[in-house]
Scaffold this motif. Sequence first.
Motif, PDB file in Angstrom:
ATOM      1  N   GLN A  70       0.812  -1.222   0.000  1.00  0.00           N
ATOM      2  CA  GLN A  70       0.000   0.000   0.000  1.00  0.00           C
ATOM      3  C   GLN A  70       0.844   1.271   0.000  1.00  0.00           C
ATOM      4  N   LEU A  71       2.087   1.179   0.462  1.00  0.00           N
ATOM      5  CA  LEU A  71       2.922   2.365   0.634  1.00  0.00           C
ATOM      6  C   LEU A  71       4.072   2.419  -0.372  1.00  0.00           C
ATOM      7  N   GLU A  72       3.972   1.661  -1.432  1.00  0.00           N
ATOM      8  CA  GLU A  72       5.017   1.669  -2.447  1.00  0.00           C
ATOM      9  C   GLU A  72       5.213   3.087  -2.977  1.00  0.00           C
ATOM     10  N   GLY A  73       6.466   3.547  -3.022  1.00  0.00           N
ATOM     11  CA  GLY A  73       6.775   4.891  -3.511  1.00  0.00           C
ATOM     12  C   GLY A  73       6.653   5.977  -2.470  1.00  0.00           C
ATOM     13  N   LYS A  74       6.268   5.622  -1.240  1.00  0.00           N
ATOM     14  CA  LYS A  74       6.136   6.601  -0.161  1.00  0.00           C
ATOM     15  C   LYS A  74       7.377   6.580   0.732  1.00  0.00           C
ATOM     16  N   THR A  75       7.569   7.687   1.453  1.00  0.00           N
ATOM     17  CA  THR A  75       8.667   7.778   2.410  1.00  0.00           C
ATOM     18  C   THR A  75       8.116   8.155   3.775  1.00  0.00           C
ATOM     19  N   ALA A  76       8.642   7.504   4.801  1.00  0.00           N
ATOM     20  CA  ALA A  76       8.180   7.743   6.167  1.00  0.00           C
ATOM     21  C   ALA A  76       9.347   8.070   7.084  1.00  0.00           C
ATOM     22  N   ILE A  77       9.092   8.973   8.026  1.00  0.00           N
ATOM     23  CA  ILE A  77       9.971   9.160   9.184  1.00  0.00           C
ATOM     24  C   ILE A  77       9.241   8.581  10.388  1.00  0.00           C
ATOM     25  N   VAL A  78       9.924   7.743  11.147  1.00  0.00           N
ATOM     26  CA  VAL A  78       9.369   7.239  12.404  1.00  0.00           C
ATOM     27  C   VAL A  78      10.330   7.656  13.501  1.00  0.00           C
ATOM     28  N   THR A  79       9.909   8.544  14.373  1.00  0.00           N
ATOM     29  CA  THR A  79      10.808   9.012  15.433  1.00  0.00           C
ATOM     30  C   THR A  79      10.909   7.955  16.535  1.00  0.00           C
ATOM     31  N   GLY A  80      12.055   7.946  17.191  1.00  0.00           N
ATOM     32  CA  GLY A  80      12.267   6.971  18.255  1.00  0.00           C
ATOM     33  C   GLY A  80      12.126   5.547  17.762  1.00  0.00           C
ATOM     34  N   SER A  81      12.772   5.240  16.628  1.00  0.00           N
ATOM     35  CA  SER A  81      12.521   3.942  15.979  1.00  0.00           C
ATOM     36  C   SER A  81      13.715   3.003  15.994  1.00  0.00           C
ATOM     37  N   SER A  82      14.651   3.225  16.909  1.00  0.00           N
ATOM     38  CA  SER A  82      15.785   2.306  16.997  1.00  0.00           C
ATOM     39  C   SER A  82      15.461   1.072  17.835  1.00  0.00           C
ATOM     40  N   ARG A  83      14.297   1.076  18.499  1.00  0.00           N
ATOM     41  CA  ARG A  83      13.895  -0.068  19.307  1.00  0.00           C
ATOM     42  C   ARG A  83      12.397   0.007  19.567  1.00  0.00           C
ATOM     43  N   GLY A  84      11.880  -1.039  20.166  1.00  0.00           N
ATOM     44  CA  GLY A  84      10.513  -1.043  20.678  1.00  0.00           C
ATOM     45  C   GLY A  84       9.444  -0.767  19.654  1.00  0.00           C
ATOM     46  N   ILE A  85       8.450   0.007  20.072  1.00  0.00           N
ATOM     47  CA  ILE A  85       7.293   0.288  19.230  1.00  0.00           C
ATOM     48  C   ILE A  85       7.706   0.943  17.922  1.00  0.00           C
ATOM     49  N   GLY A  86       8.575   1.948  17.997  1.00  0.00           N
ATOM     50  CA  GLY A  86       8.990   2.648  16.785  1.00  0.00           C
ATOM     51  C   GLY A  86       9.661   1.742  15.781  1.00  0.00           C
ATOM     52  N   ALA A  87      10.537   0.846  16.256  1.00  0.00           N
ATOM     53  CA  ALA A  87      11.223  -0.079  15.356  1.00  0.00           C
ATOM     54  C   ALA A  87      10.224  -1.009  14.668  1.00  0.00           C
ATOM     55  N   ASP A  88       9.248  -1.484  15.423  1.00  0.00           N
ATOM     56  CA  ASP A  88       8.242  -2.370  14.830  1.00  0.00           C
ATOM     57  C   ASP A  88       7.366  -1.632  13.826  1.00  0.00           C
ATOM     58  N   VAL A  89       7.000  -0.389  14.143  1.00  0.00           N
ATOM     59  CA  VAL A  89       6.219   0.408  13.182  1.00  0.00           C
ATOM     60  C   VAL A  89       7.015   0.595  11.898  1.00  0.00           C
ATOM     61  N   ALA A  90       8.285   0.941  12.032  1.00  0.00           N
ATOM     62  CA  ALA A  90       9.127   1.146  10.854  1.00  0.00           C
ATOM     63  C   ALA A  90       9.179  -0.111   9.999  1.00  0.00           C
ATOM     64  N   GLY A  91       9.326  -1.264  10.633  1.00  0.00           N
ATOM     65  CA  GLY A  91       9.369  -2.512   9.892  1.00  0.00           C
ATOM     66  C   GLY A  91       8.071  -2.803   9.153  1.00  0.00           C
ATOM     67  N   LEU A  92       6.957  -2.512   9.796  1.00  0.00           N
ATOM     68  CA  LEU A  92       5.658  -2.740   9.162  1.00  0.00           C
ATOM     69  C   LEU A  92       5.435  -1.812   7.972  1.00  0.00           C
ATOM     70  N   LEU A  93       5.842  -0.549   8.098  1.00  0.00           N
ATOM     71  CA  LEU A  93       5.695   0.384   6.991  1.00  0.00           C
ATOM     72  C   LEU A  93       6.598  -0.015   5.831  1.00  0.00           C
ATOM     73  N   ALA A  94       7.816  -0.448   6.157  1.00  0.00           N
ATOM     74  CA  ALA A  94       8.738  -0.895   5.117  1.00  0.00           C
ATOM     75  C   ALA A  94       8.193  -2.120   4.388  1.00  0.00           C
ATOM     76  N   ALA A  95       7.543  -3.012   5.129  1.00  0.00           N
ATOM     77  CA  ALA A  95       6.973  -4.216   4.521  1.00  0.00           C
ATOM     78  C   ALA A  95       5.869  -3.878   3.525  1.00  0.00           C
ATOM     79  N   GLU A  96       5.253  -2.697   3.710  1.00  0.00           N
ATOM     80  CA  GLU A  96       4.210  -2.237   2.781  1.00  0.00           C
ATOM     81  C   GLU A  96       4.794  -1.389   1.646  1.00  0.00           C
ATOM     82  N   GLY A  97       6.132  -1.286   1.609  1.00  0.00           N
ATOM     83  CA  GLY A  97       6.775  -0.611   0.484  1.00  0.00           C
ATOM     84  C   GLY A  97       7.356   0.745   0.765  1.00  0.00           C
ATOM     85  N   ALA A  98       7.129   1.292   1.954  1.00  0.00           N
ATOM     86  CA  ALA A  98       7.652   2.629   2.256  1.00  0.00           C
ATOM     87  C   ALA A  98       9.157   2.581   2.504  1.00  0.00           C
ATOM     88  N   ALA A  99       9.851   3.613   2.042  1.00  0.00           N
ATOM     89  CA  ALA A  99      11.230   3.845   2.462  1.00  0.00           C
ATOM     90  C   ALA A  99      11.156   4.545   3.813  1.00  0.00           C
TER      91      ALA A  99
END
Length: 247
Positions: A3-32
């Motif tokens: 769903q997010l192919e071609g999109k770019t996201a910033i996820v703050t506080g994403s080196s661990r925990g909730i932020g890291a998991d959110v980043a992984g999920l967005l990347a799995a949908e195609g976001a950089a």
Amino acid sequence: MGQLEGKTAIVTGSSRGIGADVAGLLAAEGAAVVINYRQKAPRANKVVAGIEAAGGRAVAVGADLTQAEDSQALVRAATENFGGLDILVLNASGGMETSMGEDYALRLNRDAQVQLLKNAAEVMPAGSRVVFVTSHQAHFINTTETMPEYEAVARSKRAGEDALRELVPALTEKDISLVVVSGDMIEGTVTATLLDRANPGAIEARRAETGKLYSVQEFAAEIAAMVTADVPSGHTEYVGGAGSFLK
């Protein structure tokens, strides 16, 4: 294609925990994804490596959000590495640290959130989405007391939410939407650990009251879902245990 192919996201506080998991999920949908960390570069690089190993794109950027120049650099990283910015997940928060100064919670949870959103909005195109992550204890602090150990942080996060909501009319003019995700205590987070240390039994008591506390992975999935959810700007998504606050 996700769903997010071609999109770019910033996820703050994403080196661990909730932020890291959110980043992984967005990347799995195609976001950089721009992975943000304050001090722990190796941890952030590990998140990047995991995303890249799964076929996604990510970059780790060190930025102290309370510093204006770092906030600007974070947005530049998105445009320079991936050509734009479409999604901003305001996940980073804090204030229970004892070494950062008395005003740190307000500087991070209000001032830094507003500054980063303003910087991001300058480059975000129409149709972009901003997600602010908070807790029920902060969202409802004006009507429901919380633990004394958490009250200052809760009030600073509520101040941040209020300040972000004041920007909704200006964001609407740009066709950028803001969604708030409010969750109960989350099993395994730093905040929950610190609270339980300061107030032994607090987590178990809350678990008993609600019947269930979300895990980091479960809460991250709810946050990621709100990036593409068909909801109006200003919407609040309650995740777990809100019934006792809404009475």
